[in-house]
Design a protein around this motif. Sequence first.
Motif, short mmCIF file in Angstrom:
data_model
loop_
_atom_site.label_atom_id
_atom_site.label_comp_id
_atom_site.label_asym_id
_atom_site.label_seq_id
_atom_site.Cartn_x
_atom_site.Cartn_y
_atom_site.Cartn_z
N ASN A 21 100.27 88.28 16.11
CA ASN A 21 100.84 88.01 17.29
C ASN A 21 101.53 89.40 17.88
O ASN A 21 102.35 89.66 17.17
CB ASN A 21 101.67 86.92 17.35
N PRO A 22 100.86 89.92 18.91
CA PRO A 22 101.27 91.31 19.50
C PRO A 22 102.85 90.93 19.97
O PRO A 22 103.37 92.05 20.10
CB PRO A 22 100.58 91.69 20.49
N TYR A 23 103.20 89.85 20.26
CA TYR A 23 104.45 89.70 20.92
C TYR A 23 105.67 89.49 19.93
O TYR A 23 106.82 89.86 19.92
CB TYR A 23 104.55 88.42 21.82
N THR A 24 105.13 88.83 18.74
CA THR A 24 106.31 88.46 17.70
C THR A 24 106.32 89.15 16.54
O THR A 24 107.08 88.98 15.64
CB THR A 24 106.33 86.84 17.26
N ASN A 25 104.95 89.95 16.09
CA ASN A 25 104.68 90.59 14.99
C ASN A 25 104.49 89.58 13.88
O ASN A 25 104.45 89.97 12.77
CB ASN A 25 105.69 91.62 14.69
N PHE A 40 87.73 83.77 21.40
CA PHE A 40 87.13 83.19 22.54
C PHE A 40 88.67 82.94 23.62
O PHE A 40 88.38 82.75 24.52
CB PHE A 40 86.59 81.76 22.30
N ILE A 41 89.73 82.42 22.82
CA ILE A 41 90.68 82.13 23.69
C ILE A 41 91.46 83.43 24.39
O ILE A 41 91.59 83.44 25.70
CB ILE A 41 91.85 81.58 22.74
N LYS A 42 91.31 84.39 23.64
CA LYS A 42 91.85 85.73 24.28
C LYS A 42 91.20 86.34 25.24
O LYS A 42 91.52 86.77 26.15
CB LYS A 42 92.20 86.88 22.98
N GLY A 43 89.64 86.13 25.06
CA GLY A 43 88.99 86.41 26.19
C GLY A 43 89.02 85.72 27.40
O GLY A 43 89.02 86.16 28.91
N CYS A 44 89.33 84.37 27.36
CA CYS A 44 89.36 83.50 28.53
C CYS A 44 90.73 83.94 28.93
O CYS A 44 90.68 83.91 30.32
CB CYS A 44 89.34 81.94 28.07
N GLU A 45 91.86 84.23 28.30
CA GLU A 45 93.00 84.54 28.80
C GLU A 45 92.96 85.92 29.66
O GLU A 45 93.38 85.74 30.89
CB GLU A 45 93.90 84.66 27.78
N PHE A 46 92.17 86.77 29.12
CA PHE A 46 92.04 87.98 29.85
C PHE A 46 91.39 87.90 31.18
O PHE A 46 91.75 88.45 32.14
CB PHE A 46 91.16 89.19 28.91
N ASN A 64 94.09 73.92 13.00
CA ASN A 64 95.24 74.84 12.09
C ASN A 64 96.43 75.21 13.18
O ASN A 64 96.63 76.02 13.67
CB ASN A 64 94.49 76.10 11.88
N PRO A 65 97.17 73.86 12.92
CA PRO A 65 98.49 74.08 13.56
C PRO A 65 99.54 75.08 13.50
O PRO A 65 100.01 75.69 14.40
CB PRO A 65 99.14 72.72 13.56
N LYS A 66 99.32 75.56 12.23
CA LYS A 66 100.45 76.73 11.85
C LYS A 66 99.95 77.82 12.42
O LYS A 66 100.80 78.74 12.96
CB LYS A 66 100.31 76.97 10.41
N ALA A 67 98.57 78.11 12.49
CA ALA A 67 98.15 79.35 13.21
C ALA A 67 98.27 79.33 14.70
O ALA A 67 98.69 80.43 15.42
CB ALA A 67 96.53 79.46 12.93
N TYR A 68 98.16 78.39 15.20
CA TYR A 68 98.40 78.04 16.63
C TYR A 68 99.88 78.34 17.04
O TYR A 68 100.17 78.93 17.84
CB TYR A 68 98.18 76.61 17.24
N GLU A 69 100.62 77.78 16.20
CA GLU A 69 102.16 78.29 16.41
C GLU A 69 102.49 79.45 16.19
O GLU A 69 103.31 80.18 16.99
CB GLU A 69 102.94 77.25 15.37
N ILE A 70 102.02 80.29 15.38
CA ILE A 70 102.10 81.63 15.10
C ILE A 70 101.57 82.61 16.13
O ILE A 70 101.97 83.77 16.57
CB ILE A 70 101.71 82.15 13.53
N LEU A 71 100.44 82.23 16.52
CA LEU A 71 99.50 83.17 17.33
C LEU A 71 99.44 82.96 18.91
O LEU A 71 99.24 83.62 19.74
CB LEU A 71 97.98 83.19 16.86
N LEU A 72 99.58 81.58 19.19
CA LEU A 72 99.08 81.01 20.36
C LEU A 72 100.50 80.28 21.35
O LEU A 72 100.16 79.94 22.42
CB LEU A 72 98.02 80.40 20.48
N ASP A 73 101.44 79.89 20.56
CA ASP A 73 102.30 79.15 21.07
C ASP A 73 103.15 79.78 22.01
O ASP A 73 103.81 80.77 21.51
CB ASP A 73 102.95 78.16 19.95
#
Length: 73
Positions: A21-25, A40-46, A64-73
């Motif tokens: 995650n570029p914001y939290t490392n 796909f998510i990051k492309g849609c966001e862009f 993968n709720p853990k990955a969601y929490e780390i990368l996208l929440d």
Amino acid sequence: MNKNNWINELQVGTESKIITNPYTNKSIKLNPLEIAVYDFIKGCEFMGINVPMSWGLSWFIDNNPKAYEILLD
């Protein structure tokens, strides 16, 4: 692309990777399908395409709720 088949249209690689995650490392290892959905998510966001992006976010919450929490929440 529609809500029922969007994931089948993704190009899925063959190798897992650690994504940071570029914001939290904070980082987590994703499998090839998870990487495709994340990209796909990051492309849609862009591109500012919110509805398909929500499909990917929901997929991560369910799969993968853990990955969601780390990368996208």
